[in-house]
Every structure is written in C-alpha cells, then in structure tokens.
Design an enzyme around this catalytic site. Structure first.
Site, PDB file in Angstrom:
ATOM      1  N   HIS A  52     -21.111  31.062   3.001  1.00 17.03           N
ATOM      2  CA  HIS A  52     -22.561  30.798   3.056  1.00 17.03           C
ATOM      3  C   HIS A  52     -23.336  31.924   2.377  1.00 17.03           C
ATOM      4  O   HIS A  52     -24.471  31.713   1.949  1.00 17.03           O
ATOM      5  CB  HIS A  52     -23.040  30.567   4.495  1.00 17.03           C
ATOM      6  CG  HIS A  52     -22.928  31.738   5.404  1.00 17.03           C
ATOM      7  ND1 HIS A  52     -21.793  32.069   6.064  1.00 17.03           N
ATOM      8  CD2 HIS A  52     -23.850  32.658   5.752  1.00 17.03           C
ATOM      9  CE1 HIS A  52     -21.993  33.141   6.800  1.00 17.03           C
ATOM     10  NE2 HIS A  52     -23.249  33.526   6.625  1.00 17.03           N
ATOM     11  N   CYS A 100     -33.313   0.212   5.788  1.00 20.81           N
ATOM     12  CA  CYS A 100     -33.404  -0.433   7.110  1.00 20.81           C
ATOM     13  C   CYS A 100     -34.219  -1.725   7.069  1.00 20.81           C
ATOM     14  O   CYS A 100     -34.348  -2.410   8.080  1.00 20.81           O
ATOM     15  CB  CYS A 100     -34.049   0.546   8.092  1.00 20.81           C
ATOM     16  SG  CYS A 100     -35.648   1.146   7.488  1.00 20.81           S
TER      17      CYS A 100
END
Ligand SMILES: Cc1cc2nc3c(=O)[nH]c(=O)nc-3n(C[C@H](O)[C@H](O)[C@H](O)COP(=O)(O)O)c2cc1C
Length: 179
Positions: A71, A156
């Site tokens: 990271h 959706c």
C-alpha cells in the site's frame, strides 16, 4: 511520456466498463497496476485484471509474496491514481479516513502532489444520499478529482443520476495528466 497508472476498482456492476479503460491505457504504453476491493472481485475476476494489465492484482494486503509493503510502494510508484468504479461505500469510507481494505488504504497513503481521480458509480438514491454528497464534497476539498456521474437508466432499473461515465469520457479527464 508514459506514466505509471494505479488503477483501482470497487464493487459495482460498472467494473466491466473499467476493463475497457485499463486496456486502452495499456495499449497506449502506460504501465498499469491494478488494485481492488474484495467486493470488486464479485464483479470481475483477478485473472482478467492481471491479464489486461500484465501484472498481478493487489487485493489482499496480508497475502504479499515479497517483502514490499504494497500500500506504500504502489502509492509511491504511481504517477496518477484512478478509482473507477467508485462505490458509495468506498467513497464514504475514504472521506471518513478509514483504511480497512486495499483501496481505502492506498487512498490514505496517497501523496496529494499527484492526481487521484474517482469515477462514482451507483444507484441514484445512493448517489444523492446526503452522506455520499457530503463525502464527495469533502474529497473534492482535499484535492480528489471527483468526476461527474451521468443520468440515465441504471442497472437496477431506476432512472437517474449515478451512472459511471463511459470509459472514453473518463479517459478525457485523465488525458492532461497522461501527457
Ligand atoms: C449486483 C450488485 C450491484 C451493485 N452495484 C453497486 C454500484 O454500482 N454502486 C455501489 O455503490 N454499490 C453497488 N452495490 C453494492 C456494493 O457492492 C456494496 O455496497 C459493497 O459493500 C461495496 O464494497 P466495496 O466498496 O468494498 O467494493 C452492488 C451490489 C450488488 C449485489
């Protein structure tokens, strides 16, 4: 000049669109490394991201093969960071300074001398939710390049604001920093 692009994805149906952009960046000769949330892997396979980028995918901070702390090293390596798609969840986590997955941890280790783009992708109610709107405003204030979302038909079945921009539209925003 070719750039090092850190390309991140979070868990949205729009992950499939992001592949097109990753492919374009690679074809243009940029070096692309991918990272994603574990939830993004419900929408796209790590082998696809690895195949497109030609490099391994960072999604599990505790499964490192070498001694690099990824990271940090990935954030240092990147000339430009792109999160597309950016879910409501990751946007709200980033704005709260939470770093409990690879993407939010990369964000917290980001050096703001370099650009960080996010392309929101979500249902209209999630997009217009006061939490998400406040989070995006906070991220903008911090210097994150929060791209607009489109209005239109959503996965959706709803119709409204929150669709991720098309890959070519995102590319237009990145262009200035890819030169
Ligand atoms: C089929 C399906 C599609 C989804 N699409 C989206 C989306 O486009 N945007 C979004 O914000 N969340 C979407 N979600 C919900 C996120 O996947 C969920 O909030 C998840 O916790 C996000 O995790 P991440 O931000 O760590 O990737 C979807 C969930 C499902 C099951």
């Amino acid at each position: 000049m070719k750039k090092n692009v850190l390309f991140m994805l979070s868990g949205s149906i729009a992950c499939y669109k992001a592949c097109n952009l990753i492919s374009r960046l690679v074809k243009e000769g940029h070096s692309v490394k991918t990272a994603c949330t574990k939830n993004a892997l419900n929408f796209i396979g790590a082998p696809t991201l690895a195949g497109l980028s030609g490099k391994s995918v960072y999604y599990d901070a505790f499964a490192q093969k070498d001694d690099k702390i990824e990271h940090i090293s990935l954030s240092k390596w990147a000339d430009i960071a792109v999160l597309a798609p950016a879910t409501a969840n990751i946007i709200n986590k980033m704005a709260a300074g939470i770093a409990d997955d690879c993407v939010s941890t990369l964000f917290l280790s980001h050096d703001f001398k370099k650009p960080f783009f996010i392309a929101p992708a979500m249902n209209k109610n999630m997009y217009l939710h006061p939490a998400t709107q406040a989070a995006m405003a906070k991220l903008k204030e911090w210097g994150v390049r929060v791209l607009p979302a489109e209005k239109g038909r959503q996965a959706c079945g709803d119709n409204g604001e929150g669709r991720m921009l098309e890959p070519r539209q995102i590319y237009e925003f990145l262009l200035e920093y890819l030169k």
